[in-house]
Design a protein around this motif. Structure first.
Motif, mmCIF file in Angstrom:
data_model
loop_
_atom_site.group_PDB
_atom_site.id
_atom_site.type_symbol
_atom_site.label_atom_id
_atom_site.label_comp_id
_atom_site.label_asym_id
_atom_site.label_seq_id
_atom_site.Cartn_x
_atom_site.Cartn_y
_atom_site.Cartn_z
ATOM 1 N N PRO A 314 0.829 -1.209 0.000
ATOM 2 C CA PRO A 314 0.000 0.000 0.000
ATOM 3 C C PRO A 314 0.863 1.259 0.000
ATOM 4 O O PRO A 314 1.214 1.773 1.056
ATOM 5 C CB PRO A 314 -0.823 -0.137 1.292
ATOM 6 C CG PRO A 314 -0.109 -1.128 2.133
ATOM 7 C CD PRO A 314 0.745 -1.962 1.248
ATOM 8 N N PRO A 316 1.445 5.201 -2.199
ATOM 9 C CA PRO A 316 0.715 6.111 -3.096
ATOM 10 C C PRO A 316 1.064 5.878 -4.563
ATOM 11 O O PRO A 316 2.185 5.499 -4.899
ATOM 12 C CB PRO A 316 1.176 7.494 -2.643
ATOM 13 C CG PRO A 316 1.670 7.305 -1.263
ATOM 14 C CD PRO A 316 2.208 5.922 -1.188
ATOM 15 N N GLU A 317 0.094 6.156 -5.428
ATOM 16 C CA GLU A 317 0.275 5.905 -6.843
ATOM 17 C C GLU A 317 1.387 6.765 -7.434
ATOM 18 O O GLU A 317 2.089 6.342 -8.364
ATOM 19 C CB GLU A 317 -1.028 6.162 -7.586
ATOM 20 C CG GLU A 317 -0.974 5.612 -8.979
ATOM 21 C CD GLU A 317 -2.311 5.695 -9.681
ATOM 22 O OE1 GLU A 317 -3.336 5.703 -8.982
ATOM 23 O OE2 GLU A 317 -2.314 5.765 -10.910
ATOM 24 N N LEU A 320 4.426 4.834 -7.262
ATOM 25 C CA LEU A 320 4.446 3.756 -8.257
ATOM 26 C C LEU A 320 4.926 4.292 -9.606
ATOM 27 O O LEU A 320 5.782 3.705 -10.267
ATOM 28 C CB LEU A 320 3.053 3.146 -8.420
ATOM 29 C CG LEU A 320 2.412 2.476 -7.210
ATOM 30 C CD1 LEU A 320 1.032 1.936 -7.566
ATOM 31 C CD2 LEU A 320 3.289 1.349 -6.693
ATOM 32 N N VAL A 321 4.347 5.428 -10.013
ATOM 33 C CA VAL A 321 4.683 6.001 -11.314
ATOM 34 C C VAL A 321 6.144 6.449 -11.343
ATOM 35 O O VAL A 321 6.884 6.148 -12.279
ATOM 36 C CB VAL A 321 3.734 7.181 -11.638
ATOM 37 C CG1 VAL A 321 4.227 7.932 -12.869
ATOM 38 C CG2 VAL A 321 2.319 6.675 -11.857
ATOM 39 N N PHE A 379 4.386 -1.267 -13.394
ATOM 40 C CA PHE A 379 3.823 -1.757 -12.133
ATOM 41 C C PHE A 379 2.528 -2.556 -12.262
ATOM 42 O O PHE A 379 2.355 -3.525 -11.545
ATOM 43 C CB PHE A 379 3.734 -0.644 -11.074
ATOM 44 C CG PHE A 379 2.823 0.487 -11.414
ATOM 45 C CD1 PHE A 379 1.502 0.469 -11.059
ATOM 46 C CD2 PHE A 379 3.324 1.597 -12.078
ATOM 47 C CE1 PHE A 379 0.664 1.523 -11.361
ATOM 48 C CE2 PHE A 379 2.494 2.661 -12.389
ATOM 49 C CZ PHE A 379 1.160 2.624 -12.046
#
Lengths: 569, 271
Positions: A314, A316-317, A320-321, A379
């Motif tokens: 978990p 934050p996106e 991920l980016v 991802f």
């Protein structure tokens, strides 16, 4: 088997005094970088064999569905020991061993900057290995080489093996940090006259970068395992969510170390390849500056990508980016290296000696590992692939293909320098082809095993689809691979005593370690030549040829005694 | 089973991941053939032969800049394709007409910026609890105000088809990882954190999976199944589950009262 005539004209730079006879106890007190290098290499190779046996036991267990050869507990211990051994007790210290032996020789130094510290680095490594393997007699660790909290805390892993793992990380980590500082100081200060940064051999560039990575990354894992240790025994709650700690913190700290660790393991191998390819292609390295610069770029970017091991957590996106893009970015300098290596072979005259075969094998495997790495960097795709056999295949393509094949290339390339004798070419080639095909049979199919839904670190599986067949193929391959390794072990054991005498420069190589005798005398060089290019031995050979042709025309040249020719000084 | 691609076919997000994977696979195959081909060609064509002389070339700036830029361009293209696909993978769609009446907006209970809900904000929210070595699924519909008495199941999650199911993944002990290959990717269950994913199944059937993050000796046997049934059947199952749980709770109450009489009131802890 090929025989090797000593190169003509012979270059001899040391005085003909043999080193003092030394008893076996001198191995405990030595501060000679070459003997410490040998201690490193022999010790880590023994750990490599132990780790290999653990791998074979796992492959045996997985050779049939719902197999009951080992218990779940033993299986978890096996993969924990295997991963930890290969990373902390084989690849990283083996690279330190190669660096120990060859960095001073390649830069024309007589020893490392801090010889006694160097000895201490080795003995800390051995202590770490012994502490860790002593746990085999009590409770080996079983939380994986990643030891995720809370599984590794005292409630879920009460056994002392987890503590043995912590001490291993501490001791080998300290060993690596001290060794890295030593290597950095040596490279920064002890280069031969004329060896500017632009003339530094690419292996030395790789070791310099390896050292910087160790100095930045190792303290982080040292801190993390200390926190785990105090969580386990002294009542702290760093990773305990029930008391305000964070289980995710462990993953961040571990991978902040863990990703640079990947480059700590493969960059020296890249350096080995950049040394060997030009020698056997008889052609200068293509794009020296690009290869040196890409080494440094990979090291820098390696610190920005750790969270790609955590795409399923978990977080934050935005992270991920970011991590996907930084992982993409690191593929560029890696690709540049591969293109440069191929271009080095292009229009050369490639001699298929064993070191070259291992290097070519490495490149072909690393291309596959690099490409599967791009899949894992995306991802959403990683959500399907991570923690499966696809990842197991990927890490073995980059670490076994990337580090182990280059280590074998280094063994075949430098064995003549270390021992004064050649390894058997015939056995070397048999070993290579067994290892290469064994590797492909073992690990290519593991991509498919992962895509079919088999997670890693499971001691058994149901025969869904063709999983049983695929796993059998992989198990058969692993034994072919092991056989290939054994051929090299046998080759080394035999050639140490009875190999063909190598002479100082059997490969007609480019770098300064070939300037001295094989094995080198304790002081390495009586005279350190002035370095005029990135390939000093080429200059020296040219100079020797010029002088040996000279006496007829120029009697002055004949006054240089052949046994003490001070070339290029 | 798929040989070259991840499994899919259960839920749109898994299908979209597989399609993104295939695009990358095609690009990767081209690069693989070109680079391995160049390596093999160089090794074969330029092998040492009598009379052959190696060209003494040290580099070519234009070529080197060229392939650096080319590598970067390929990766930019991959990034663009990924961003284009991202929404279809991450954002759930509304439930179908048959599943519409099953979903509520009680996602508010777990309100989080990270939780992706369909455009109408309505999904069937199920909490997935990982524990050594069992998955527990808690459904909405708590009987009591404090959230107790909610229907739940172990190992096999029963869900309605045509309904957007939003999962709130948590752990009660160590790190686990929720993974049903045909229903999308893995999401770790980390103690102290909430992780979210979703799926929407159109075909009834059982979708198999298992824990994907090492969680101890029983890790390999920590099975996770999702059984998709038509909405009406799901409602019947959920109602029956509620009855069973209410019965079990009532019996527990009686047992507690009995026990309380035997050993003195106040000695028995409320659950």
């Amino acid at each position: 088997m090929a025989t090797y005539a000593p190169p003509i004209p012979q270059i001899v730079t040391h005085r003909a005094e043999s080193s003092k006879p030394q008893g076996w106890t001198s191995w405990f007190t030595t501060t000679d970088h070459k003997r410490i290098g040998i201690l490193y290499m022999v010790t880590t190779f023994v750990f490599f064999l132990l780790g290999g046996v653990e791998a074979l036991m796992m492959r045996l267990q997985l050779g049939a569905p719902n197999n009951t050869l080992v218990t779940p507990q033993v299986y978890n211990q096996l993969f924990t020991m295997h991963g930890t051994t290969m990373v902390f007790l084989f690849v990283v210290p083996m690279m330190a061993g190669l660096a120990n032996y060859f960095v001073p020789l390649m830069i024309g130094a007589r020893d490392m900057a801090f010889p006694r510290l160097n000895a201490m680095s080795y003995w800390l490594l051995l202590a770490g290995g012994l502490v860790f393997y002593a746990s085999v007699f009590w409770n080996p660790p079983e939380a994986g080489w990643t030891s995720y909290a809370p599984l590794s805390n005292s409630y879920f892993s009460p056994g002392g093996g987890q503590d043995a793992w912590i001490y291993l990380v501490h001791l080998t980590g300290l060993s690596s940090i001290l060794g890295a500082i030593n290597l950095y100081a040596t490279i920064a200060n002890m280069r031969a006259p004329g060896m500017s940064w632009g003339r530094l051999p690419l292996f030395v560039w790789a070791i310099l970068t390896y050292s910087v990575l160790i100095i930045f990354a190792m303290p982080v894992i040292a801190g993390a395992v200390t926190m785990l240790l105090t969580d386990r025994h002294f009542g702290t709650h760093f990773f305990d969510p029930a008391n305000g700690g964070s289980a995710l913190l462990w993953q961040h700290l571990f991978w902040f170390f863990g990703h640079p660790e990947v480059y700590i393991m493969v960059l020296p191998g890249f350096g080995v390849v950049s040394e060997i390819l030009p020698v056997f292609a008889r052609k200068p390295i293509f794009g020296y500056k690009a290869i040196a610069a890409s080494t440094v770029a990979i090291a820098f970017l390696g610190f920005l990508t750790w969270a790609h091991h955590m795409f399923a957590t978990p977080i934050p996106e935005a992270i991920l980016v970011f991590v996907m893009l930084s992982s993409f970015l690191i593929a560029v300098p890696t690709g540049v290296k591969i293109f440069n290596w191929i271009a080095t072979l292009w229009r050369g005259t490639v001699e298929f000696k064993t070191p070259l075969l291992f290097c070519a094998g490495f490149i072909s495997l690393f291309i596959i590992g690099g490409i599967s790495g791009v899949f894992l960097a995306v991802f959403p795709v990683d959500w399907q692939l991570n923690e499966t056999y696809f990842v197991v295949a990927h890490i073995h393509f980059v670490l076994m293909g990337g580090a182990v094949f280059t280590i074998f290339a280094a063994i075949y390339y430098w064995f003549p320098k270390i021992t004064g004798r050649m390894l058997s070419e015939g056995m070397g080639k048999v070993s290579f082809w067994l290892m290469y095909w064994g590797f492909l049979i073992t690990f290519l199919i593991q991509h498919v095993i992962g895509l079919d839904g088999m997670p890693r670190r499971v001691y058994e599986y149901d025969n869904v689809g063709h999983l049983a067949l695929y796993n059998q193929i992989s198990t058969v391959g692993s034994f072919i691979l092991a056989l290939g390794v054994l051929v090299t072990v046998f080759n080394v054991a035999r050639s140490v005593k009875s190999g063909v005498i190598a002479g100082p420069d059997p490969w007609k190589a480019n770098t300064l370690e070939w300037f001295t005798s094989s094995p080198p005398p304790p002081n390495n060089f009586d005279v350190v030549p002035r370095v005029r290019s990135v390939e000093p031995m080429k200059d020296i050979r040219r100079e020797v040829e010029r002088r040996s042709a000279a006496p007829a025309a120029d009697p002055g040249g004949a006054t240089v005694p052949a046994g003490a020719m001070q070339v290029g000084v | 089973m798929a040989f070259f691609t991840p499994q899919s076919g259960g839920s749109p997000n898994a299908d979209e991941i597989a399609s993104l994977y295939r695009i990358i696979l095609y690009i990767a195959l081209v690069i693989f053939v070109l680079v391995e081909g160049a390596l093999g060609y160089a090794l074969w064509k330029f092998r040492a032969r009598k009379g052959a002389v190696a060209a003494q070339i040290r580099g070519n700036t234009r070529l080197e800049v060229g392939w650096t830029v080319a590598a970067a361009v390929i990766l930019v293209v991959l990034a663009v394709i990924t961003f284009a696909k991202l929404s279809a993978i991450q954002d759930p769609s509304n439930s179908g007409p048959n599943g519409q009446h099953l979903v509520g907006s009680d996602g508010v209970l777990y309100a989080s910026a990270e939780r992706k809900l369909p455009p109408n904000g309505k999904a069937l929210n199920i909490t997935v609890v990982g524990r050594q070595y069992l998955w527990q699924y808690v459904y909405p519909g708590a009987a009591e105000a404090d959230g107790l008495g909610a229907p739940y199941a172990y190992e096999q999650m029963v869900v309605p088809t045509e309904t957007t199911v939003s999962l709130d993944i948590v752990s009660s002990d160590v790190v686990h990882s929720w993974w049903i290959p045909e229903l999308g990717g893995k999401f770790q269950a980390v103690p102290g954190y909430h992780n979210y994913t979703w799926f929407k199944i159109s075909k009834p059937g059982v979708y198999r999976g298992q824990c994907a993050n090492l969680c101890g000796r029983g890790h390999a046997r920590m099975i996770a199944d999702v059984k998709a049934v038509p909405p009406a059947q799901f409602e019947a199952w959920l109602a029956y589950q509620k009855v069973l749980i209410a019965e079990a709770n009532a019996q527990a109450k009686i047992a507690r009262a009995k026990l309380g009489k035997q050993i003195g009131a106040g000695q028995v802890e409320n659950p």
